[in-house]
Design a protein around this motif. Structure first.
Motif, PDB file in Angstrom:
ATOM      1  N   GLY A 131       2.355   2.880   0.595  1.00 41.66           N
ATOM      2  CA  GLY A 131       1.320   3.472   1.440  1.00 41.66           C
ATOM      3  C   GLY A 131       0.664   4.654   0.745  1.00 41.66           C
ATOM      4  N   LYS A 132      -0.422   5.154   1.370  1.00 39.64           N
ATOM      5  CA  LYS A 132      -1.187   6.237   0.740  1.00 39.64           C
ATOM      6  C   LYS A 132      -0.396   7.537   0.634  1.00 39.64           C
ATOM      7  N   GLU A 133       0.447   7.790   1.629  1.00 41.32           N
ATOM      8  CA  GLU A 133       1.237   9.016   1.583  1.00 41.32           C
ATOM      9  C   GLU A 133       2.082   9.005   0.312  1.00 41.32           C
ATOM     10  N   SER A 317       8.893   9.983   1.069  1.00 36.27           N
ATOM     11  CA  SER A 317       7.515   9.815   1.536  1.00 36.27           C
ATOM     12  C   SER A 317       7.146   8.346   1.680  1.00 36.27           C
ATOM     13  N   THR A 318       8.120   7.549   2.109  1.00 37.69           N
ATOM     14  CA  THR A 318       7.881   6.100   2.191  1.00 37.69           C
ATOM     15  C   THR A 318       7.948   5.589   3.629  1.00 37.69           C
ATOM     16  N   GLY A 319       7.469   6.399   4.570  1.00 36.67           N
ATOM     17  CA  GLY A 319       7.523   6.015   5.975  1.00 36.67           C
ATOM     18  C   GLY A 319       6.926   4.643   6.271  1.00 36.67           C
ATOM     19  N   GLU A 320       5.891   4.262   5.514  1.00 37.14           N
ATOM     20  CA  GLU A 320       5.218   3.004   5.816  1.00 37.14           C
ATOM     21  C   GLU A 320       5.954   1.776   5.267  1.00 37.14           C
ATOM     22  N   PHE A 321       6.804   2.003   4.266  1.00 39.22           N
ATOM     23  CA  PHE A 321       7.620   0.922   3.705  1.00 39.22           C
ATOM     24  C   PHE A 321       8.822   1.602   3.035  1.00 39.22           C
ATOM     25  N   PRO A 322       9.864   1.881   3.825  1.00 39.83           N
ATOM     26  CA  PRO A 322      10.919   2.782   3.343  1.00 39.83           C
ATOM     27  C   PRO A 322      11.716   2.257   2.145  1.00 39.83           C
ATOM     28  N   PHE A 323      11.950   3.160   1.213  1.00 40.04           N
ATOM     29  CA  PHE A 323      12.909   2.934   0.133  1.00 40.04           C
ATOM     30  C   PHE A 323      14.068   3.897   0.395  1.00 40.04           C
ATOM     31  N   ILE A 324      15.100   3.387   1.039  1.00 46.38           N
ATOM     32  CA  ILE A 324      16.244   4.209   1.406  1.00 46.38           C
ATOM     33  C   ILE A 324      17.467   3.700   0.663  1.00 46.38           C
TER      34      ILE A 324
END
Ligand code: ZN
Length: 453
Positions: A131-133, A317-324
């Motif tokens: 995502g843009k963030e 900063s991956t709220g739209e497609f999380p890398f956790i």
């Protein structure tokens, strides 16, 4: 900063920020914040990480189907996260999991996702979304690290790269953009002697202030210049940024000596993010404001500072497609020391190997690729080579040599490879005039020998 010409100031202060605003990226404000927080004490950085982590997990629980399901299964409540150690209660995220859950990993709130593909270290492609963030944060982190070296966006840059994504994007807008930012590209996979000679001429005619590329490619160019007796250390190149492969000491020395500049190592990727970057004092600083790095053992349990294990990254900063807790497949060690530069950003002491640095014998023994590299390095007939382990039963070697290799030598190579990998391994030796590129655009193993040898 000194030595900055007016054009660089124009690009760094106006044109690039305008471009980022046009793309709806918050890159400029993020970079300014990062330039403050890099000096914070570790405790304050950890407080920031915890705040951002809790926010990411709360959002994931509410809006990302994959994590909603996982959290429910293990009884994890994001709102109750009270320490960074809580992260270890969550499962690791690996490439097969992303492949199997690509849609379920998208946030239902996502508005700006773009898909990306990587060849991946295993050679298997991975599709994921950014995502843009996240783009803003990754670009800002790279920009900050660039400025550590007294260069900036807008300074003339020579990029030695081969990713088909980059090379394919030769549309007019891109060309215009590159011209404005004073970035030129030299394809890393088209390095015939002739092209290298022309390239050296180009460097002299219009020297860049910085290099960016694979360490193997830059050291290859450096060796070529040395072999031709061409001086390159008087061009005013300030720094060579390298990334994407392991940087060997020998490569660092070669690049540094030939171009008369320091080499700055960066570690990260499009998937895991801009994980760490070297500062002029030699510290590999983690982008701690955006990325939590854990070093884990084979069971996924975090290891203390000083112990080697797999690098696992959580991108905040991956709220739209999380890398956790994303498994990188790379090996590293966390360092609790303080860098001489005074930045509070924690240190990744050593990248001991990328997963591509290892080969596996038929009996399952994992060994460092150097075990195979040494065999070829010792042969004076061979000037360059590339080794790809295609499978447990097939190893593919490309060699460039002055004259055709005689049977005795190829038999010796085969024998030594089999001794290390297993007797029934097929060893395919191909003689060529130029090391072939890979479709994925990434080297598995391209090793060039020192020309002086
Ligand atoms: Zn430092």
């Amino acid at each position: 900063m000194k030595n900055r010409d007016w054009y660089t100031s124009l690009v760094s202060g106006l044109l690039f920020p305008l471009q980022e605003r046009f793309k709806d990226h918050s890159t400029v404000s993020v970079r300014k914040a990062l330039e403050m927080s890099q000096w914070w004490k570790r405790e304050r950085l950890e407080d920031l990480q915890l705040l951002k982590l809790r926010h990411l997990l709360v959002e994931a629980e509410a809006h990302v189907p994959y994590y909603r399901r996982i959290f429910a299964e293990i009884g994890f409540k994001a709102a109750e996260v009270s320490s960074l150690a809580d992260l270890a209660r969550l499962p690791l995220l690996d490439k097969p999991a992303i492949r199997a859950n690509t849609e379920a990993l998208k946030s239902q709130k996502a508005r700006s996702l773009r898909s990306f593909n990587t060849g991946g270290s295993s050679g298997e492609p991975l599709t994921f979304y950014i995502g843009k963030e996240r783009v803003s944060h990754d670009v800002a982190a790279k920009w900050r690290a660039t400025r550590w070296w007294d260069v900036d966006i807008g300074d003339p840059e020579m990029v030695v790269w081969g990713s088909p994504i980059e090379l394919g994007a030769q549309d007019r807008l891109r060309v215009l953009r590159d011209r404005l930012l004073r970035t030129r590209l030299f394809p890393a996979f088209e390095m015939s002697e002739q092209k290298l000679d022309r390239f050296l001429g180009e460097l002299r005619a219009a020297p860049p202030r910085m290099f960016f590329g694979y360490p193997s490619a830059l050291s290859h160019i450096a060796r070529h210049a040395q072999a031709r007796g061409q001086r390159m250390d008087d061009l005013g190149i300030k720094v060579a940024f390298v990334t994407s492969e392991r940087l060997y000491d020998e490569q660092r020395q070669q690049i540094s000596k030939t171009f008369g500049c320091p080499v700055a190592n960066g570690y990260g990727g499009r998937d895991a993010g801009f994980i760490a970057h070297e500062c002029p004092e030699g510290g590999m600083h983690i982008t701690a404001e955006d990325i939590i790095v854990e070093i884990v053992d084979r069971q996924g349990i975090p290891l203390p500072c000083g112990e080697a294990g797999e690098i696992v990254a959580t991108h905040l900063s991956t709220g739209e497609f999380p890398f956790i807790r994303y498994r990188t497949g790379d090996i590293g060690i966390l360092d609790d020391g303080i860098c001489r530069c005074g930045r509070g950003l924690p240190l990744l002491r050593e990248i001991q190997g990328r997963s591509t640095d290892f080969v596996v014998a038929q009996d399952g023994t994992v060994m460092h690729g150097l075990a195979l590299i040494y065999i070829l390095r010792e042969l004076p007939q061979i000037s360059h080579f590339k080794i790809i382990q295609e499978s447990l039963n097939l190893i593919h070697i490309w060699v460039v040599s002055g004259a055709k290799l005689d049977r005795e030598i190829t038999a010796k190579i085969e024998e030594e490879f089999k001794a290390r990998l297993g007797q029934s391994v097929e060893v395919l030796i191909e003689e060529t005039t130029e090391i072939p590129a890979e479709k994925s655009g990434k080297f598995r193993y391209v090793i060039s020998k020192i020309a002086a040898a």
